[in-house]
Scaffold this motif. Sequence first.
Motif, PDB file in Angstrom:
ATOM      1  N   CYS A 137      -2.959  -1.345  -5.526  1.00 28.99           N
ATOM      2  CA  CYS A 137      -3.958  -0.223  -5.398  1.00 28.99           C
ATOM      3  C   CYS A 137      -3.764   0.838  -4.736  1.00 28.99           C
ATOM      4  O   CYS A 137      -4.428   1.577  -4.483  1.00 28.99           O
ATOM      5  CB  CYS A 137      -5.179  -1.249  -5.016  1.00 28.99           C
ATOM      6  SG  CYS A 137      -5.404  -1.467  -3.383  1.00 28.99           S
ATOM      7  N   PHE A 168      -9.093  -5.037  -0.869  1.00 29.90           N
ATOM      8  CA  PHE A 168      -9.499  -4.359  -1.836  1.00 29.90           C
ATOM      9  C   PHE A 168      -9.536  -4.744  -3.426  1.00 29.90           C
ATOM     10  O   PHE A 168     -10.397  -4.698  -4.239  1.00 29.90           O
ATOM     11  CB  PHE A 168      -9.241  -2.731  -1.805  1.00 29.90           C
ATOM     12  CG  PHE A 168      -9.435  -2.442  -0.232  1.00 29.90           C
ATOM     13  CD1 PHE A 168     -10.496  -2.054   0.221  1.00 29.90           C
ATOM     14  CD2 PHE A 168      -7.971  -2.147   0.235  1.00 29.90           C
ATOM     15  CE1 PHE A 168     -10.531  -1.818   1.508  1.00 29.90           C
ATOM     16  CE2 PHE A 168      -8.255  -1.482   1.480  1.00 29.90           C
ATOM     17  CZ  PHE A 168      -9.382  -1.308   2.296  1.00 29.90           C
ATOM     18  N   CYS A 169      -8.343  -5.248  -3.770  1.00 26.73           N
ATOM     19  CA  CYS A 169      -8.133  -5.921  -5.170  1.00 26.73           C
ATOM     20  C   CYS A 169      -7.615  -7.351  -5.138  1.00 26.73           C
ATOM     21  O   CYS A 169      -7.673  -7.877  -6.098  1.00 26.73           O
ATOM     22  CB  CYS A 169      -7.240  -4.926  -5.922  1.00 26.73           C
ATOM     23  SG  CYS A 169      -5.463  -5.038  -5.164  1.00 26.73           S
ATOM     24  N   CYS A 220      -4.807  -8.462  -0.236  1.00 25.40           N
ATOM     25  CA  CYS A 220      -5.341  -7.239  -0.211  1.00 25.40           C
ATOM     26  C   CYS A 220      -6.927  -7.571  -0.235  1.00 25.40           C
ATOM     27  O   CYS A 220      -7.502  -7.879  -1.211  1.00 25.40           O
ATOM     28  CB  CYS A 220      -4.891  -6.216  -1.279  1.00 25.40           C
ATOM     29  SG  CYS A 220      -6.004  -4.785  -1.497  1.00 25.40           S
ATOM     30  N   CYS A 228      -1.328  -2.174   0.137  1.00 21.36           N
ATOM     31  CA  CYS A 228      -1.327  -2.996  -1.073  1.00 21.36           C
ATOM     32  C   CYS A 228      -0.510  -2.103  -2.022  1.00 21.36           C
ATOM     33  O   CYS A 228      -0.686  -1.089  -2.321  1.00 21.36           O
ATOM     34  CB  CYS A 228      -2.746  -3.137  -1.578  1.00 21.36           C
ATOM     35  SG  CYS A 228      -2.540  -3.796  -3.000  1.00 21.36           S
TER      36      CYS A 228
HETATM   37 ZN    ZN Z   1      -5.168  -3.844  -3.519  1.00 22.52          ZN
END
Ligand code: ZN
Lengths: 391, 138
Positions: free
Chosen positions: B44, B57-58, B55, B41
Amino acid sequence: MSIKGKAYIMGAYEHPLRDAPDKSTPQLHAECARGALEDAGLTKDDVDGFFCAGDAPGFGALSMIDYMGLKNVRHMDSTETGGSSYIVHVGHAAQAIAAGKCQVALITLAGRPRQQKGGGGRGGGGGEPAPEAGFENIYGGSTHNTYGMCAMRHMYEYGTTSEQLAWIKVAASHHAQWNEHAFLKNVVTVEEVVNSRMISDPLHLLDCCVVTDGGGALIVTSPEVARSLNRPKVKVMGAGEAPKGPRGGLDLDLTHSGAVWSGPRAFAEAGVTPADMKYASIYDSFTITVLMQLEDLGFCEKGQGGRFVADGNLISGVGKLPFNTDGGGLCNNHPTNRGGITKVIEAVRQLRGEAHPKVQVPNCDLAIAHGTGGSLGTRHGSATVILEREA
Amino acid sequence: MSETQEKPALMTRPIPAPVVNVESQPFWDAAREGRFLIKRCVPCGKAHWYPRAICPFCMSGETVWEESPGEGVIYSYSVMHRSPTGPYAIGYVTLDEGPAVLTNFVGVAPDGLTIGQRVNVRFQDTEGGPPVPVFAPA
Ligand SMILES: [Zn+2]
């Protein structure tokens, strides 16, 4: 809004069949539903909430509601979290009842994996393959080897042994000997478990649960309906649910289950602790499943599960925490490869004092039913309910 | 005494063609060239597995393919003995970039694996599809 005390389990039924070559899957669902309604003293026309998961055939809730002729349903839920679905459903039924969406909720599970080559399994879904399919399904993953990876890592991190895992099967077999319907009724020893054929290391044949046909059903009602029925009242005190997965691969941890989240949620809502539990129904697809969940629910410290289960500590009348007194999935019944509903059924029997006298826990007034569904190693749903006998 | 020890067979397993979709197509195109890609990503900075356009995660949609040497250590494994094509090992490899990858271990005997062992990627042909990543002891 808390569900504490807002709903009662007033009917429970476990199908007596373990092999059902002469019955269809919808027929099994309906027989379980009828059994649970009779147990509660209700009829199908009283049912206004229906709950099922991926094992229900066809259009799931829609097909089964029509098949059974349920004409007063005003709330439906087919949340699918594998074998933990039915424990999730108890919590969701209590929520729906507390919100006034229904008064009599019927939850069913049934299937015939023994009649179908390759087993029944997950069911549900349909349509497109899972998003991870291209990168995971090609590697020959099965419940046996993904749970095997969990056991392997748990042994590596905490020194857990095959002998300790075997004690879980030994305890289940001690209980199953008294259950006339149990698929496996013979008492086994630690040596027999660790000397049984290796399936996917470190899990042996006797570390695995049985594969059975059959099913079960539950009736969850409002307090008003519960008061009108001539049955012991089992009160829903708290419920918790949680998903767990590899989370982008950066958070893979095969030694913990989602019970680390669903357990505390249920205990907090009920206002009790693991030490208060007189009886525990713990999902037992494999011995490692039980061991990890006992740790994650707080019955012992993380990594101490092996010591906790050893020397008969889970045997009713012998150890500190009687578990799965019907013989559980390991020996009694694991209908349609996702037997979560049987966890609730045996907890209800214990709280009513209706378990087999040889395994009945004296003065059993508080119990936990907990399940993990899907794959302990990759993606699973975790669900916990705390149940109390109302005097 | 000079008994010849019989060497245990090295594990292999026939692998079916993977499901390929528009999101994963670049991975499989690279696999045909023997290149192992992971997704990272941009906002991040984290790498993830399995590869996604969004992504995990974000939730950014700005993810890019990155070539990886495909090296890491075994996180866990299990050798499946109940198999018509012989024992095979499934397991997770923690890549040096961070993410854990589900895979089969090949070119090693059933008792030749340990947690923490270093392994690296290779590609194995599939039944009618692109080759897929598997790992072997480094
Ligand atoms: Zn991310």
